[in-house]
Design a protein around this motif. Structure first.
Motif, short mmCIF file in Angstrom:
data_model
loop_
_atom_site.label_atom_id
_atom_site.label_comp_id
_atom_site.label_asym_id
_atom_site.label_seq_id
_atom_site.Cartn_x
_atom_site.Cartn_y
_atom_site.Cartn_z
N GLN A 52 -5.59 -1.20 5.82
CA GLN A 52 -4.96 -1.33 4.52
C GLN A 52 -3.62 -2.06 4.62
O GLN A 52 -2.87 -1.88 5.58
N ARG A 53 -3.35 -2.88 3.61
CA ARG A 53 -2.12 -3.67 3.56
C ARG A 53 -1.41 -3.36 2.25
O ARG A 53 -2.03 -3.31 1.20
N TYR A 54 -0.06 -3.20 2.33
CA TYR A 54 0.73 -2.88 1.15
C TYR A 54 1.95 -3.79 1.09
O TYR A 54 2.62 -4.02 2.11
N PHE A 55 2.24 -4.29 -0.11
CA PHE A 55 3.43 -5.10 -0.32
C PHE A 55 4.58 -4.20 -0.77
O PHE A 55 4.42 -3.35 -1.65
N ILE A 56 5.74 -4.41 -0.15
CA ILE A 56 6.89 -3.56 -0.42
C ILE A 56 8.12 -4.42 -0.69
O ILE A 56 8.15 -5.62 -0.38
N LYS A 57 9.16 -3.82 -1.25
CA LYS A 57 10.44 -4.49 -1.45
C LYS A 57 11.18 -4.59 -0.12
O LYS A 57 10.96 -3.79 0.79
N ASN A 58 12.08 -5.56 -0.03
CA ASN A 58 12.84 -5.74 1.21
C ASN A 58 13.58 -4.47 1.61
O ASN A 58 13.64 -4.12 2.79
N GLU A 59 14.14 -3.77 0.61
CA GLU A 59 14.94 -2.59 0.93
C GLU A 59 14.09 -1.42 1.43
O GLU A 59 14.63 -0.42 1.93
N GLN A 60 12.79 -1.51 1.30
CA GLN A 60 11.91 -0.44 1.79
C GLN A 60 11.60 -0.57 3.29
O GLN A 60 10.97 0.31 3.87
N MET A 111 -7.04 6.99 -0.16
CA MET A 111 -7.39 6.79 1.25
C MET A 111 -7.34 8.08 2.05
O MET A 111 -7.93 8.16 3.13
N ARG A 112 -6.62 9.08 1.53
CA ARG A 112 -6.48 10.38 2.20
C ARG A 112 -6.03 10.23 3.66
O ARG A 112 -6.56 10.86 4.58
N MET A 113 -5.03 9.39 3.85
CA MET A 113 -4.51 9.17 5.19
C MET A 113 -3.65 10.34 5.64
O MET A 113 -3.14 11.12 4.82
N GLN A 114 -3.49 10.42 6.95
CA GLN A 114 -2.73 11.50 7.55
C GLN A 114 -1.74 10.93 8.56
O GLN A 114 -1.78 9.74 8.89
N ALA A 115 -0.84 11.81 9.03
CA ALA A 115 0.13 11.38 10.04
C ALA A 115 -0.61 10.81 11.24
O ALA A 115 -1.60 11.37 11.72
N GLY A 116 -0.13 9.66 11.70
CA GLY A 116 -0.77 8.97 12.82
C GLY A 116 -1.62 7.79 12.40
O GLY A 116 -1.90 6.89 13.21
N ASP A 117 -2.05 7.76 11.12
CA ASP A 117 -2.80 6.61 10.63
C ASP A 117 -1.89 5.39 10.54
O ASP A 117 -0.67 5.52 10.38
N GLU A 118 -2.49 4.22 10.60
CA GLU A 118 -1.71 2.98 10.60
C GLU A 118 -2.06 2.09 9.41
O GLU A 118 -3.22 2.04 8.98
N VAL A 119 -1.05 1.41 8.89
CA VAL A 119 -1.21 0.45 7.80
C VAL A 119 -0.36 -0.77 8.11
O VAL A 119 0.48 -0.74 9.02
N ILE A 120 -0.56 -1.83 7.36
CA ILE A 120 0.28 -3.02 7.46
C ILE A 120 1.13 -3.10 6.20
O ILE A 120 0.62 -2.95 5.09
N CYS A 121 2.43 -3.33 6.36
CA CYS A 121 3.33 -3.50 5.23
C CYS A 121 3.95 -4.89 5.28
O CYS A 121 4.31 -5.38 6.36
N VAL A 122 4.08 -5.51 4.11
CA VAL A 122 4.63 -6.87 4.02
C VAL A 122 5.75 -6.86 3.00
O VAL A 122 5.55 -6.44 1.85
N ASN A 123 6.94 -7.35 3.39
CA ASN A 123 8.06 -7.36 2.45
C ASN A 123 8.10 -8.65 1.65
O ASN A 123 7.24 -9.54 1.81
N GLU A 124 9.09 -8.81 0.81
CA GLU A 124 9.17 -9.96 -0.10
C GLU A 124 9.41 -11.27 0.63
O GLU A 124 9.17 -12.34 0.07
#
Length: 248
Positions: free
Chosen positions: A2-10, A30-43
């Motif tokens: 999973q990939r999520y777009f976030i603000k720079n300050e996040q 997604m019912r994710m739990q601690a230890g799961d991994e995602v991709i985050c992309v800032n502005e």
């Protein structure tokens, strides 16, 4: 993943905080739990691999594992100026155009546009289109979410042509007359980092007066092959051809 777009300050060098609908998506869908991994992309297009660690009702926090360097953006910045089509076709154009690498979308009203933009509902429609672009960008592993502008009259698009390095008009009349070279010539003027405006009329195409207006401002009228395609297909053809030329 999973990939999520976030603000720079996040995003800091070590920690990411995901909030709002994305946090709800992580926990409830997604019912994710601690230890799961995602991709985050800032502005700024910085993508990082994140290991989730803390879940609150309104936010999810994680630790940055490493920065990712995959380049997924089309090297030509393509803005699709789309004549307002019927039904939900604009949603399809934004979704598929985002998947194919469009940089921005600029809807416009034309003489043959059957749909008339309702200003009272316009803000919600634009917000929905922007959400569609975001979801498509996540699915396609883009580094940026294309901007979807509020619709404007065609004359406003014509006045903005000087902001782009190359401008083309997808014109079915050129296809009917057998024109085959203008799109190739337009592509030959492009190189990575330049911008391209692709203008597509609504159902029924642009009038001769509208094409003449755009041509007078510097746009090149192009055929996109011998077959006449629907309005929702034209920009996709150009984006796919650009990807072939500059990415494959």
């Amino acid at each position: 993943m999973q990939r999520y777009f976030i603000k720079n300050e996040q995003l800091t060098n070590e920690v990411v905080e995901i909030t709002g609908d994305d946090a709800a998506h992580i926990t409830k869908v997604m019912r994710m739990q601690a230890g799961d991994e995602v991709i985050c992309v800032n502005e700024d297009g910085k993508a990082v691999l994140v290991q989730l660690s803390q879940f609150d009702p309104s936010s999810v926090k994680g630790t940055v594992l490493n920065e990712m360097d995959n380049e997924t953006e089309l090297p030509i910045r393509v803005t699709v100026a789309q004549g307002l089509p019927k039904g939900d076709k604009l949603e399809t154009i934004v979704q598929k155009g985002t998947e194919l690498g469009a940089y921005a979308f600029a809807p416009f009203s034309a003489s043959r546009s059957i749909v008339k933009w309702d200003e009272k509902k316009g803000a919600k429609k634009t917000e929905r289109l922007q959400k569609i672009a975001k979801e498509a960008a996540e699915q396609a592993h883009r580094l940026f979410v294309p901007n979807v502008a509020k619709p404007v009259p065609l004359k406003v698009v014509a006045e903005a042509l000087t902001h782009y390095d190359v401008c083309i008009v997808c014109d079915e009349e050129e296809a009917k007359q057998g024109e085959k070279a203008n799109l190739k010539r337009a592509f030959a003027m492009l190189k990575p980092g330049l911008s391209l405006l692709v203008i597509v009329g609504p159902e029924g195409g642009l009038t001769r007066e509208e094409v003449a207006l755009l041509s007078a401002k510097g746009a090149v009228s192009c055929s996109i092959g011998p077959r006449i395609v629907r309005t929702e297909t034209a920009a996709m053809y150009v984006l796919a051809a650009l990807s072939y030329q500059f990415e494959l």
